[in-house]
Design a protein around this motif. Sequence first.
Motif, PDB file in Angstrom:
ATOM      1  N   PHE A  67       0.577  -0.902  -0.032  1.00 52.84           N
ATOM      2  CA  PHE A  67       0.202   0.114   0.013  1.00 52.84           C
ATOM      3  C   PHE A  67       0.831   1.031   0.432  1.00 52.84           C
ATOM      4  CE2 PHE A  67      -0.940  -0.867   4.803  1.00 52.84           C
ATOM      5  CZ  PHE A  67      -0.373   0.161   5.660  1.00 52.84           C
ATOM      6  N   LEU A  68       1.903   1.563   0.057  1.00 49.70           N
ATOM      7  CA  LEU A  68       2.917   2.189   0.218  1.00 49.70           C
ATOM      8  C   LEU A  68       3.424   2.224  -0.985  1.00 49.70           C
ATOM      9  CD1 LEU A  68       4.964   1.815   4.076  1.00 49.70           C
ATOM     10  CD2 LEU A  68       3.269   3.364   3.681  1.00 49.70           C
ATOM     11  N   GLU A  69       3.926   1.502  -1.766  1.00 49.33           N
ATOM     12  CA  GLU A  69       4.381   1.825  -2.891  1.00 49.33           C
ATOM     13  C   GLU A  69       2.537   2.125  -3.765  1.00 49.33           C
ATOM     14  OE1 GLU A  69       6.886   1.272  -5.192  1.00 49.33           O
ATOM     15  OE2 GLU A  69       7.953   0.633  -3.306  1.00 49.33           O
ATOM     16  N   ALA A  70       1.428   1.914  -3.833  1.00 50.88           N
ATOM     17  CA  ALA A  70       0.876   2.529  -4.193  1.00 50.88           C
ATOM     18  C   ALA A  70       1.130   3.402  -4.456  1.00 50.88           C
ATOM     19  CB  ALA A  70      -0.754   1.652  -4.440  1.00 50.88           C
ATOM     20  N   ALA A  71       0.902   4.563  -3.265  1.00 48.11           N
ATOM     21  CA  ALA A  71       1.053   5.778  -2.767  1.00 48.11           C
ATOM     22  C   ALA A  71       2.044   5.884  -3.571  1.00 48.11           C
ATOM     23  CB  ALA A  71       0.853   6.069  -1.681  1.00 48.11           C
ATOM     24  N   ARG A  72       3.302   5.896  -3.335  1.00 48.55           N
ATOM     25  CA  ARG A  72       4.549   6.499  -4.646  1.00 48.55           C
ATOM     26  C   ARG A  72       4.115   6.264  -5.223  1.00 48.55           C
ATOM     27  NH1 ARG A  72       9.641   4.643  -5.850  1.00 48.55           N
ATOM     28  NH2 ARG A  72       9.110   2.254  -6.629  1.00 48.55           N
ATOM     29  N   TRP A  73       3.699   5.999  -6.278  1.00 42.19           N
ATOM     30  CA  TRP A  73       3.257   5.801  -7.883  1.00 42.19           C
ATOM     31  C   TRP A  73       2.061   7.007  -8.135  1.00 42.19           C
ATOM     32  CZ3 TRP A  73       6.550   4.855 -11.150  1.00 42.19           C
ATOM     33  CH2 TRP A  73       7.352   4.523 -11.301  1.00 42.19           C
ATOM     34  N   SER A  74       1.445   7.739  -7.235  1.00 42.91           N
ATOM     35  CA  SER A  74       0.517   8.146  -7.517  1.00 42.91           C
ATOM     36  C   SER A  74       1.133   9.557  -8.122  1.00 42.91           C
ATOM     37  CB  SER A  74       0.024   8.878  -6.294  1.00 42.91           C
ATOM     38  OG  SER A  74      -0.626   7.666  -5.583  1.00 42.91           O
ATOM     39  N   ALA A  75       0.454   9.908  -9.214  1.00 37.63           N
ATOM     40  CA  ALA A  75       0.469  11.018  -9.367  1.00 37.63           C
ATOM     41  C   ALA A  75       0.345  12.413  -9.025  1.00 37.63           C
ATOM     42  CB  ALA A  75      -0.773  11.521 -11.179  1.00 37.63           C
ATOM     43  N   SER A  76       1.502  13.751  -9.093  1.00 38.17           N
ATOM     44  CA  SER A  76       1.307  13.920  -8.245  1.00 38.17           C
ATOM     45  C   SER A  76       2.186  16.449  -9.430  1.00 38.17           C
ATOM     46  CB  SER A  76       2.709  14.105  -6.970  1.00 38.17           C
ATOM     47  OG  SER A  76       3.668  14.154  -7.630  1.00 38.17           O
ATOM     48  N   ALA A  77       1.686  16.940  -9.477  1.00 44.94           N
ATOM     49  CA  ALA A  77       2.237  17.804  -9.955  1.00 44.94           C
ATOM     50  C   ALA A  77       3.880  18.368  -9.990  1.00 44.94           C
ATOM     51  CB  ALA A  77       1.355  19.522  -8.939  1.00 44.94           C
ATOM     52  N   SER A  78       3.433  18.922 -11.901  1.00 44.80           N
ATOM     53  CA  SER A  78       5.347  18.243 -11.898  1.00 44.80           C
ATOM     54  C   SER A  78       5.833  17.332 -11.301  1.00 44.80           C
ATOM     55  CB  SER A  78       6.113  19.531 -11.525  1.00 44.80           C
ATOM     56  OG  SER A  78       5.553  20.720 -12.563  1.00 44.80           O
ATOM     57  N   ASN A  79       5.239  16.124 -10.273  1.00 47.10           N
ATOM     58  CA  ASN A  79       5.954  14.668 -10.354  1.00 47.10           C
ATOM     59  C   ASN A  79       7.132  15.467  -9.002  1.00 47.10           C
ATOM     60  OD1 ASN A  79       6.273  12.133  -9.957  1.00 47.10           O
ATOM     61  ND2 ASN A  79       8.079  12.321 -11.603  1.00 47.10           N
ATOM     62  N   THR A  80       6.411  16.150  -8.634  1.00 46.60           N
ATOM     63  CA  THR A  80       7.008  16.146  -6.882  1.00 46.60           C
ATOM     64  C   THR A  80       6.706  15.627  -5.955  1.00 46.60           C
ATOM     65  OG1 THR A  80       5.051  18.519  -6.793  1.00 46.60           O
ATOM     66  CG2 THR A  80       7.361  19.254  -7.501  1.00 46.60           C
ATOM     67  N   GLN A  81       6.006  14.715  -5.828  1.00 44.66           N
ATOM     68  CA  GLN A  81       5.968  13.707  -5.246  1.00 44.66           C
ATOM     69  C   GLN A  81       5.352  14.389  -3.454  1.00 44.66           C
ATOM     70  OE1 GLN A  81       8.646  10.443  -6.617  1.00 44.66           O
ATOM     71  NE2 GLN A  81       9.438  11.667  -8.125  1.00 44.66           N
ATOM     72  N   PRO A  82       4.979  14.946  -2.809  1.00 47.07           N
ATOM     73  CA  PRO A  82       5.216  15.841  -1.450  1.00 47.07           C
ATOM     74  C   PRO A  82       4.553  14.964  -1.079  1.00 47.07           C
ATOM     75  CG  PRO A  82       3.104  16.549  -3.040  1.00 47.07           C
ATOM     76  CD  PRO A  82       4.207  15.283  -3.700  1.00 47.07           C
ATOM     77  N   TRP A  83       4.326  14.089  -0.741  1.00 46.62           N
ATOM     78  CA  TRP A  83       3.903  12.329   0.173  1.00 46.62           C
ATOM     79  C   TRP A  83       4.786  12.606   0.906  1.00 46.62           C
ATOM     80  CZ3 TRP A  83       2.079  11.929  -4.648  1.00 46.62           C
ATOM     81  CH2 TRP A  83       2.578  11.079  -5.593  1.00 46.62           C
ATOM     82  N   LEU A  92      -1.498  14.656  -2.243  1.00 43.55           N
ATOM     83  CA  LEU A  92      -1.225  14.387  -0.828  1.00 43.55           C
ATOM     84  C   LEU A  92      -2.577  13.460  -0.680  1.00 43.55           C
ATOM     85  CD1 LEU A  92       0.157  12.911   1.879  1.00 43.55           C
ATOM     86  CD2 LEU A  92      -1.581  14.862   3.142  1.00 43.55           C
ATOM     87  N   GLY A  93      -3.602  14.102  -0.768  1.00 42.84           N
ATOM     88  CA  GLY A  93      -4.515  13.105  -1.037  1.00 42.84           C
ATOM     89  C   GLY A  93      -5.348  11.552  -1.870  1.00 42.84           C
ATOM     90  N   GLN A  94      -4.596  12.382  -3.419  1.00 44.23           N
ATOM     91  CA  GLN A  94      -4.291  11.470  -3.839  1.00 44.23           C
ATOM     92  C   GLN A  94      -3.882  10.580  -4.031  1.00 44.23           C
ATOM     93  OE1 GLN A  94      -5.332  12.185  -8.437  1.00 44.23           O
ATOM     94  NE2 GLN A  94      -3.360  13.171  -8.292  1.00 44.23           N
ATOM     95  N   ALA A  95      -2.738  10.408  -3.170  1.00 45.91           N
ATOM     96  CA  ALA A  95      -1.769   9.277  -2.806  1.00 45.91           C
ATOM     97  C   ALA A  95      -2.733   8.706  -1.477  1.00 45.91           C
ATOM     98  CB  ALA A  95      -0.151   9.736  -1.984  1.00 45.91           C
ATOM     99  N   ALA A  96      -2.969   9.283  -0.402  1.00 45.72           N
ATOM    100  CA  ALA A  96      -3.839   8.155   1.062  1.00 45.72           C
ATOM    101  C   ALA A  96      -5.049   7.839  -0.024  1.00 45.72           C
ATOM    102  CB  ALA A  96      -3.985  10.032   1.560  1.00 45.72           C
ATOM    103  N   ALA A  97      -5.563   8.669  -1.004  1.00 46.21           N
ATOM    104  CA  ALA A  97      -6.554   7.400  -1.798  1.00 46.21           C
ATOM    105  C   ALA A  97      -6.319   6.353  -2.282  1.00 46.21           C
ATOM    106  CB  ALA A  97      -7.589   8.075  -2.991  1.00 46.21           C
ATOM    107  N   THR A  98      -5.163   6.476  -3.404  1.00 43.54           N
ATOM    108  CA  THR A  98      -4.579   5.123  -3.651  1.00 43.54           C
ATOM    109  C   THR A  98      -3.995   4.543  -2.671  1.00 43.54           C
ATOM    110  OG1 THR A  98      -3.699   6.980  -4.923  1.00 43.54           O
ATOM    111  CG2 THR A  98      -3.024   4.762  -5.314  1.00 43.54           C
ATOM    112  N   LEU A  99      -3.390   4.762  -1.369  1.00 43.76           N
ATOM    113  CA  LEU A  99      -3.323   3.455  -0.566  1.00 43.76           C
ATOM    114  C   LEU A  99      -3.969   2.801  -0.022  1.00 43.76           C
ATOM    115  CD1 LEU A  99      -1.188   4.777   1.697  1.00 43.76           C
ATOM    116  CD2 LEU A  99      -2.653   3.518   2.587  1.00 43.76           C
ATOM    117  N   ALA A 100      -5.381   3.777   0.148  1.00 39.45           N
ATOM    118  CA  ALA A 100      -6.878   2.910   0.617  1.00 39.45           C
ATOM    119  C   ALA A 100      -7.175   2.167  -0.509  1.00 39.45           C
ATOM    120  CB  ALA A 100      -7.761   4.269   0.518  1.00 39.45           C
TER     121      ALA A 100
END
Length: 195
Positions: free
Chosen positions: A42-58, A113-121
């Motif tokens: 589930f942490l990997e799933a969060a890691r592979w979320s989309a983010s603005a300019s691929n900043t990955q701020p989670w 971060l919201g997207q990453a949390a949703a993806t994790l879930a």
Amino acid sequence: MTQTLNRTAVTSAPISEVIANRWSPRSFDVSVDVPEENITAFLEAARWSASASNTQPWRFIVGRRGTATHSTIVEHLMGFNKAWAGSASVLVVNLAETVSPEGAEQRWAHYDLGQAAATLALQAHKDGFHVHQMGGIEVDPLRRSFNVDDRFDIVSVTAVGVLASPAALADEVLREREVAPRVRKPLAELLLADD
Ligand SMILES: Cc1cc2nc3c(=O)[nH]c(=O)nc-3n(C[C@H](O)[C@H](O)[C@H](O)COP(=O)(O)O)c2cc1C
């Protein structure tokens, strides 16, 4: 304990089963842990979320039940969250890096971060676990306890675990909420334009 509740969303068109079946319980089985490989998944799933300019701020602070990290997170939950969330196998503090190490504002950090949390879930649900996110948390004490830099906002906590029966909840109000119908606004109300 075995899940007997049907909490599947009623939808006006078929949607992915994992989305339809995801719901947020408060009754978690204290005797079962989420295996390490599933935590990694589930942490990997969060890691592979989309983010603005691929900043990955989670960023995440992960506490497994029985550890000091888990206890510290429970200690800083607000109100009734403290009554139920300690039974979750894993508690994850969700942080947004709102300012980059170079000092640039990261405007979409909370969105990302919201997207990453949703993806994790969704990953955790797909793997047979249940997730309950919480905004009722004591942000400043959490910041102090985990020595979190000001560049990060502490936004929420995610509880992940194995579902237990509603009867396992000590509080009657919580037991009632566990089986209350799941409701949503009608789709038409969400569409400000739909031509
Ligand atoms: C950002 C956020 C904050 C939330 N905060 C809490 C909370 O503090 N305590 C709680 O019991 N549930 C909390 N929830 C869970 C919501 O109440 C729940 O997702 C909503 O009622 C929809 O139910 P469902 O997830 O079962 O579909 C939160 C959910 C999100 C996404």
